[in-house]
Design a protein around this motif. Sequence first.
Motif, PDB file in Angstrom:
ATOM      1  N   UNK A 107       0.836  -1.203   0.000  1.00  0.00           N
ATOM      2  CA  UNK A 107       0.000   0.000   0.000  1.00  0.00           C
ATOM      3  C   UNK A 107       0.867   1.248   0.000  1.00  0.00           C
ATOM      4  N   UNK A 108       0.305   2.319  -0.478  1.00  0.00           N
ATOM      5  CA  UNK A 108       0.982   3.603  -0.458  1.00  0.00           C
ATOM      6  C   UNK A 108       1.974   3.765  -1.591  1.00  0.00           C
ATOM      7  N   UNK A 109       2.494   4.965  -1.705  1.00  0.00           N
ATOM      8  CA  UNK A 109       3.437   5.254  -2.779  1.00  0.00           C
ATOM      9  C   UNK A 109       4.864   4.869  -2.385  1.00  0.00           C
ATOM     10  N   UNK A 110       5.149   4.789  -1.112  1.00  0.00           N
ATOM     11  CA  UNK A 110       6.494   4.407  -0.658  1.00  0.00           C
ATOM     12  C   UNK A 110       6.523   2.883  -0.550  1.00  0.00           C
ATOM     13  N   UNK A 111       6.562   2.219  -1.711  1.00  0.00           N
ATOM     14  CA  UNK A 111       6.266   0.799  -1.769  1.00  0.00           C
ATOM     15  C   UNK A 111       7.461  -0.141  -1.918  1.00  0.00           C
ATOM     16  N   UNK A 112       8.671   0.390  -1.851  1.00  0.00           N
ATOM     17  CA  UNK A 112       9.871  -0.440  -1.819  1.00  0.00           C
ATOM     18  C   UNK A 112      10.756   0.085  -0.687  1.00  0.00           C
ATOM     19  N   UNK A 113      11.084  -0.794   0.269  1.00  0.00           N
ATOM     20  CA  UNK A 113      11.977  -0.434   1.371  1.00  0.00           C
ATOM     21  C   UNK A 113      13.271  -1.209   1.183  1.00  0.00           C
ATOM     22  N   UNK A 114      14.382  -0.488   1.089  1.00  0.00           N
ATOM     23  CA  UNK A 114      15.674  -1.083   0.792  1.00  0.00           C
ATOM     24  C   UNK A 114      16.605  -0.836   1.973  1.00  0.00           C
ATOM     25  N   UNK A 115      17.055  -1.921   2.588  1.00  0.00           N
ATOM     26  CA  UNK A 115      17.997  -1.822   3.710  1.00  0.00           C
ATOM     27  C   UNK A 115      19.400  -1.984   3.142  1.00  0.00           C
ATOM     28  N   UNK A 116      20.263  -1.017   3.455  1.00  0.00           N
ATOM     29  CA  UNK A 116      21.617  -1.026   2.904  1.00  0.00           C
ATOM     30  C   UNK A 116      22.639  -0.804   4.009  1.00  0.00           C
ATOM     31  N   UNK A 117      23.871  -1.223   3.735  1.00  0.00           N
ATOM     32  CA  UNK A 117      24.977  -0.948   4.640  1.00  0.00           C
ATOM     33  C   UNK A 117      26.132  -0.367   3.835  1.00  0.00           C
ATOM     34  N   UNK A 118      26.868   0.501   4.476  1.00  0.00           N
ATOM     35  CA  UNK A 118      28.032   1.095   3.835  1.00  0.00           C
ATOM     36  C   UNK A 118      28.974   1.652   4.881  1.00  0.00           C
ATOM     37  N   UNK A 119      30.202   1.896   4.473  1.00  0.00           N
ATOM     38  CA  UNK A 119      31.188   2.409   5.419  1.00  0.00           C
ATOM     39  C   UNK A 119      31.255   3.934   5.418  1.00  0.00           C
ATOM     40  N   UNK A 120      30.715   4.575   4.368  1.00  0.00           N
ATOM     41  CA  UNK A 120      30.754   6.033   4.319  1.00  0.00           C
ATOM     42  C   UNK A 120      29.654   6.565   3.405  1.00  0.00           C
ATOM     43  N   UNK A 121      29.582   7.892   3.333  1.00  0.00           N
ATOM     44  CA  UNK A 121      28.564   8.540   2.522  1.00  0.00           C
ATOM     45  C   UNK A 121      28.683   8.213   1.044  1.00  0.00           C
ATOM     46  N   UNK A 122      29.900   7.956   0.576  1.00  0.00           N
ATOM     47  CA  UNK A 122      30.082   7.601  -0.831  1.00  0.00           C
ATOM     48  C   UNK A 122      29.344   6.305  -1.160  1.00  0.00           C
ATOM     49  N   UNK A 123      29.375   5.338  -0.226  1.00  0.00           N
ATOM     50  CA  UNK A 123      28.652   4.084  -0.439  1.00  0.00           C
ATOM     51  C   UNK A 123      27.162   4.359  -0.610  1.00  0.00           C
ATOM     52  N   UNK A 124      26.612   5.194   0.284  1.00  0.00           N
ATOM     53  CA  UNK A 124      25.180   5.498   0.207  1.00  0.00           C
ATOM     54  C   UNK A 124      24.829   6.247  -1.072  1.00  0.00           C
ATOM     55  N   UNK A 125      25.684   7.156  -1.488  1.00  0.00           N
ATOM     56  CA  UNK A 125      25.435   7.888  -2.740  1.00  0.00           C
ATOM     57  C   UNK A 125      25.426   6.943  -3.927  1.00  0.00           C
ATOM     58  N   UNK A 126      26.398   6.034  -3.979  1.00  0.00           N
ATOM     59  CA  UNK A 126      26.468   5.069  -5.080  1.00  0.00           C
ATOM     60  C   UNK A 126      25.223   4.199  -5.118  1.00  0.00           C
ATOM     61  N   UNK A 127      24.810   3.699  -3.941  1.00  0.00           N
ATOM     62  CA  UNK A 127      23.629   2.841  -3.882  1.00  0.00           C
ATOM     63  C   UNK A 127      22.392   3.614  -4.327  1.00  0.00           C
ATOM     64  N   UNK A 128      22.242   4.854  -3.859  1.00  0.00           N
ATOM     65  CA  UNK A 128      21.112   5.689  -4.267  1.00  0.00           C
ATOM     66  C   UNK A 128      21.098   5.903  -5.769  1.00  0.00           C
ATOM     67  N   UNK A 129      22.267   6.149  -6.362  1.00  0.00           N
ATOM     68  CA  UNK A 129      22.351   6.347  -7.810  1.00  0.00           C
ATOM     69  C   UNK A 129      21.984   5.073  -8.562  1.00  0.00           C
ATOM     70  N   UNK A 131      20.002   2.655  -7.444  1.00  0.00           N
ATOM     71  CA  UNK A 131      18.556   2.461  -7.299  1.00  0.00           C
ATOM     72  C   UNK A 131      17.814   3.351  -8.301  1.00  0.00           C
ATOM     73  N   UNK A 132      18.267   4.592  -8.427  1.00  0.00           N
ATOM     74  CA  UNK A 132      17.662   5.527  -9.376  1.00  0.00           C
ATOM     75  C   UNK A 132      17.810   5.008 -10.807  1.00  0.00           C
ATOM     76  N   UNK A 133      18.975   4.474 -11.131  1.00  0.00           N
ATOM     77  CA  UNK A 133      19.217   3.955 -12.485  1.00  0.00           C
ATOM     78  C   UNK A 133      18.300   2.767 -12.811  1.00  0.00           C
ATOM     79  N   UNK A 134      17.915   2.018 -11.776  1.00  0.00           N
ATOM     80  CA  UNK A 134      16.976   0.907 -11.985  1.00  0.00           C
ATOM     81  C   UNK A 134      15.574   1.405 -12.326  1.00  0.00           C
ATOM     82  N   UNK A 135      15.268   2.621 -11.875  1.00  0.00           N
ATOM     83  CA  UNK A 135      13.924   3.143 -12.085  1.00  0.00           C
ATOM     84  C   UNK A 135      13.168   3.351 -10.789  1.00  0.00           C
ATOM     85  N   UNK A 136      13.865   3.200  -9.669  1.00  0.00           N
ATOM     86  CA  UNK A 136      13.240   3.460  -8.372  1.00  0.00           C
ATOM     87  C   UNK A 136      13.444   4.929  -8.007  1.00  0.00           C
TER      88      UNK A 136
END
Length: 159
Positions: A107-129, A131-136
């Motif tokens: 339900x709702x528009x926030x319909x995919x929850x992705x749990x991630x781990x990383x050692x720094x902000x660069x890891x999170x930025x890469x993962x976010x990019x 996810x965006x490239x997939x179409x999320x």
Amino acid sequence: MSDRDDIVELDALDRHIIYRLQHDARKTSASTIAEEMDVAASTVRNRINRLEERGVIKGYNLDVDYERAGFQLHTLIICNAEIPEREQLAREALEIDGVVDVQEVMTGSENIHVEVVGSDGDDLSRIGQELDALGLQVVDEDIIRNEYVHPYEGFAPEK
């Protein structure tokens, strides 16, 4: 027929096995469950095998303290996906390096929850990019401090 349509009838022993394994699968032996339920340990082992074969028990998850393992950023990324693509995108997101869990929300528009781990902000930025490239569409990001789990009480023994 989907896997969800193939309902497995659970008796008291099956429910007790599931409850005990949810509580602590690593420290729960077939012998312990057998003593509690007054059955043979081989019966419990056979039931566990049957529950695994029928897809009721799908796996045993390891509880990792990511911070102690050197991954300071344990994060929940909330995404939006178009309904027809939701399941496929969720499966593809799981393949991204650093993604440890993906949940489809019905339900709702926030319909995919992705749990991630990383050692720094660069890891999170890469993962976010990625996810965006997939179409999320990334809607929100929350750092996870602690996670607590508990066995489903519906499998608890009758009191």
